[in-house]
Design a protein around this motif. Structure first.
Motif, short mmCIF file in Angstrom:
data_model
loop_
_atom_site.label_atom_id
_atom_site.label_comp_id
_atom_site.label_asym_id
_atom_site.label_seq_id
_atom_site.Cartn_x
_atom_site.Cartn_y
_atom_site.Cartn_z
N ALA A 146 0.86 -25.89 -33.12
CA ALA A 146 1.92 -25.54 -32.72
C ALA A 146 2.15 -23.71 -33.65
N THR A 147 1.88 -22.78 -32.78
CA THR A 147 1.95 -21.50 -33.41
C THR A 147 2.96 -20.53 -32.78
N LYS A 148 3.12 -19.40 -33.60
CA LYS A 148 3.64 -18.56 -33.15
C LYS A 148 2.68 -17.41 -32.21
N GLY A 149 2.58 -17.33 -31.06
CA GLY A 149 1.32 -16.68 -30.52
C GLY A 149 0.57 -17.77 -30.18
N THR A 150 -0.66 -17.31 -29.22
CA THR A 150 -1.43 -18.33 -28.85
C THR A 150 -2.98 -17.98 -29.52
N TYR A 151 -3.67 -19.04 -30.05
CA TYR A 151 -4.85 -18.70 -30.90
C TYR A 151 -5.86 -19.61 -30.37
N VAL A 152 -7.20 -19.22 -30.43
CA VAL A 152 -8.33 -19.95 -30.20
C VAL A 152 -9.21 -20.17 -31.14
N ARG A 153 -9.69 -21.29 -31.46
CA ARG A 153 -10.41 -21.44 -32.65
C ARG A 153 -11.88 -21.12 -32.24
N ALA B 239 -15.97 -20.15 -27.34
CA ALA B 239 -14.79 -19.53 -27.44
C ALA B 239 -14.57 -18.23 -27.29
N LYS B 240 -15.37 -17.41 -27.65
CA LYS B 240 -15.57 -15.96 -27.45
C LYS B 240 -15.20 -15.68 -25.66
N ARG B 241 -15.98 -16.35 -25.00
CA ARG B 241 -15.64 -16.35 -23.38
C ARG B 241 -14.17 -16.57 -23.05
N VAL B 242 -13.62 -17.73 -23.81
CA VAL B 242 -12.06 -18.20 -23.35
C VAL B 242 -11.26 -17.26 -23.85
N LEU B 243 -11.51 -16.40 -25.18
CA LEU B 243 -10.65 -15.24 -25.52
C LEU B 243 -10.88 -14.14 -24.39
N THR B 244 -12.08 -14.14 -23.76
CA THR B 244 -12.05 -12.89 -23.02
C THR B 244 -11.17 -13.37 -21.60
N MET B 245 -11.39 -14.69 -21.31
CA MET B 245 -10.55 -15.08 -20.00
C MET B 245 -8.93 -14.85 -20.22
N LEU B 246 -8.68 -15.08 -21.74
CA LEU B 246 -7.19 -14.98 -22.04
C LEU B 246 -6.97 -13.84 -22.81
N ASP B 247 -7.79 -12.67 -22.29
CA ASP B 247 -7.48 -11.33 -22.70
C ASP B 247 -5.79 -11.07 -22.40
N GLY B 248 -5.19 -10.54 -23.50
CA GLY B 248 -3.73 -10.10 -23.59
C GLY B 248 -3.06 -11.21 -23.87
N ILE C 288 -10.54 -25.57 -29.27
CA ILE C 288 -9.27 -25.86 -29.56
C ILE C 288 -8.30 -24.61 -29.21
N ILE C 289 -7.28 -24.77 -28.46
CA ILE C 289 -6.36 -23.58 -28.08
C ILE C 289 -5.15 -24.16 -28.68
N SER C 290 -4.09 -23.20 -29.14
CA SER C 290 -3.06 -23.66 -29.97
C SER C 290 -1.67 -23.57 -28.71
N THR C 291 -0.72 -24.18 -29.32
CA THR C 291 0.35 -24.12 -28.26
C THR C 291 1.50 -23.10 -28.75
N ASP C 292 1.63 -22.21 -28.19
CA ASP C 292 2.48 -21.06 -28.58
C ASP C 292 3.90 -21.61 -28.32
N MET C 293 4.81 -21.57 -29.49
CA MET C 293 6.15 -22.08 -29.55
C MET C 293 7.11 -21.05 -29.07
N THR C 294 6.54 -19.60 -28.95
CA THR C 294 7.39 -18.73 -28.81
C THR C 294 7.20 -17.96 -27.29
N SER C 295 6.46 -18.62 -26.58
CA SER C 295 6.33 -18.22 -25.18
C SER C 295 7.15 -19.07 -24.17
N GLY C 296 7.29 -18.85 -22.94
CA GLY C 296 7.80 -19.62 -21.96
C GLY C 296 6.84 -20.28 -21.25
N PRO C 297 7.30 -21.34 -20.50
CA PRO C 297 6.40 -22.14 -19.65
C PRO C 297 5.33 -21.37 -18.84
N GLU C 298 5.87 -19.99 -18.20
CA GLU C 298 4.90 -19.54 -17.43
C GLU C 298 3.52 -19.03 -18.01
#
Length: 262
Positions: free
Chosen positions: A53-60, A92-101, A132-142
């Motif tokens: 659980a993080t502030k922001g979304t992270y990819v290991r 993981a780097k591909r996932v980061l590209t897919m999750l750009d922004g 592994i992708i983190s769960t952003d506690m500061t974002s909304g459901p969308e």
């Protein structure tokens, strides 16, 4: 086999499931066997973890996943378990590209008990790379739904998209004298289940509008991964419900699997 890989949301519950022969642990063994039998062995697993659980979304993005024993005061056999599947920096780097922004990369964290307790039953050889992708506690459901949508193409590449959490997760109200769920926990979990089975995904996305949501989901860390799983689902997928039960009063083990007809 070239079928689109399924999507899983697993209610992981207590760490004790890792050392107990019970409904949850037996179902996880069945999950792994059934997926391999019907789809082949996954090339990799991308998992959204409630326990990161993080502030922001992270990819290991590291090539190793050191095991994290993020629980305290449990029997020693739990800490004796060794489960450390490799990472996959390229994926993981591909996932980061897919999750750009949305997401950024990090080598922090590892594989927490919200992930290894299930995977040690599903794939006991620990030989499938895990990102592994983190769960952003500061974002909304969308945002969680959008993460799932962007991961959806991985399913065509023999990559298993998985999320781990609990639909109802209220540790403050846990009762070790209550083997089933409290009425409010049952009602909330059943409302979410009915909506998912009927593909009414606006209901779990806007879960705060449901009665009892403030007790069932006092913090979104364990609930949000469900929304990432929903985002990775297509209109053609069929859903099945596993471990549809509550325990300790305020903990839901209900799990979902979406399978493609393709």
């Amino acid at each position: 086999m070239n079928r689109k890989m399924p999507v899983l949301f697993i209610g992981h519950g207590s760490p004790m499931n890792a050392i107990e022969d019970n409904q949850a642990s037996r179902s996880w063994t069945a999950f792994g066997k059934d997926i391999t039998d019907n789809y082949g062995k996954p090339k990799a697993i991308v998992v959204v973890s409630a326990h990161w659980a993080t502030k922001g979304t992270y990819v290991r993005v590291a090539d190793k996943n050191p095991q994290i024993y993020d629980m305290y005061g449990f029997p020693q056999p739990l800490y004796d378990i060794k489960y450390e599947p490799p990472g996959e920096p390229g994926l993981a780097k591909r996932v980061l590209t897919m999750l750009d922004g949305i997401a950024v990369g990090t080598t922090d964290w590892g594989i927490d008990h919200g992930v290894w307790t299930e995977l040690m039953y599903m794939y006991p050889d620990a030989d499938i790379p895990v990102v592994i992708i983190s769960t952003d506690m500061t974002s909304g459901p969308e945002i969680l739904v959008e993460i799932g949508k962007r991961l959806q193409p991985l399913r065509d590449e023999q990559i298993l998209v998985m999320a781990s959490g609990n639909v109802v997760h209220n540790l403050r109200d846990i009762s070790f004298d209550t083997p089933q769920g409290f009425p409010w926990a049952n009602a909330f979990d059943e409302s979410i289940c009915d909506a998912i089975v009927n593909k009414q995904y606006d209901v779990p996305i806007h879960y705060t509008q449901l009665e009892g949501a403030h007790k069932a989901v006092p913090m979104p860390d364990h609930y949000y991964p469900l929304l990432a799983a929903i985002g990775a689902v297509t209109d053609e997928d069929t859903v099945s419900v596993w471990n549809d039960y509550r325990e300790l009063g305020s903990l839901s083990m209900t799990s979902y699997r979406w399978d493609s007809k393709q």
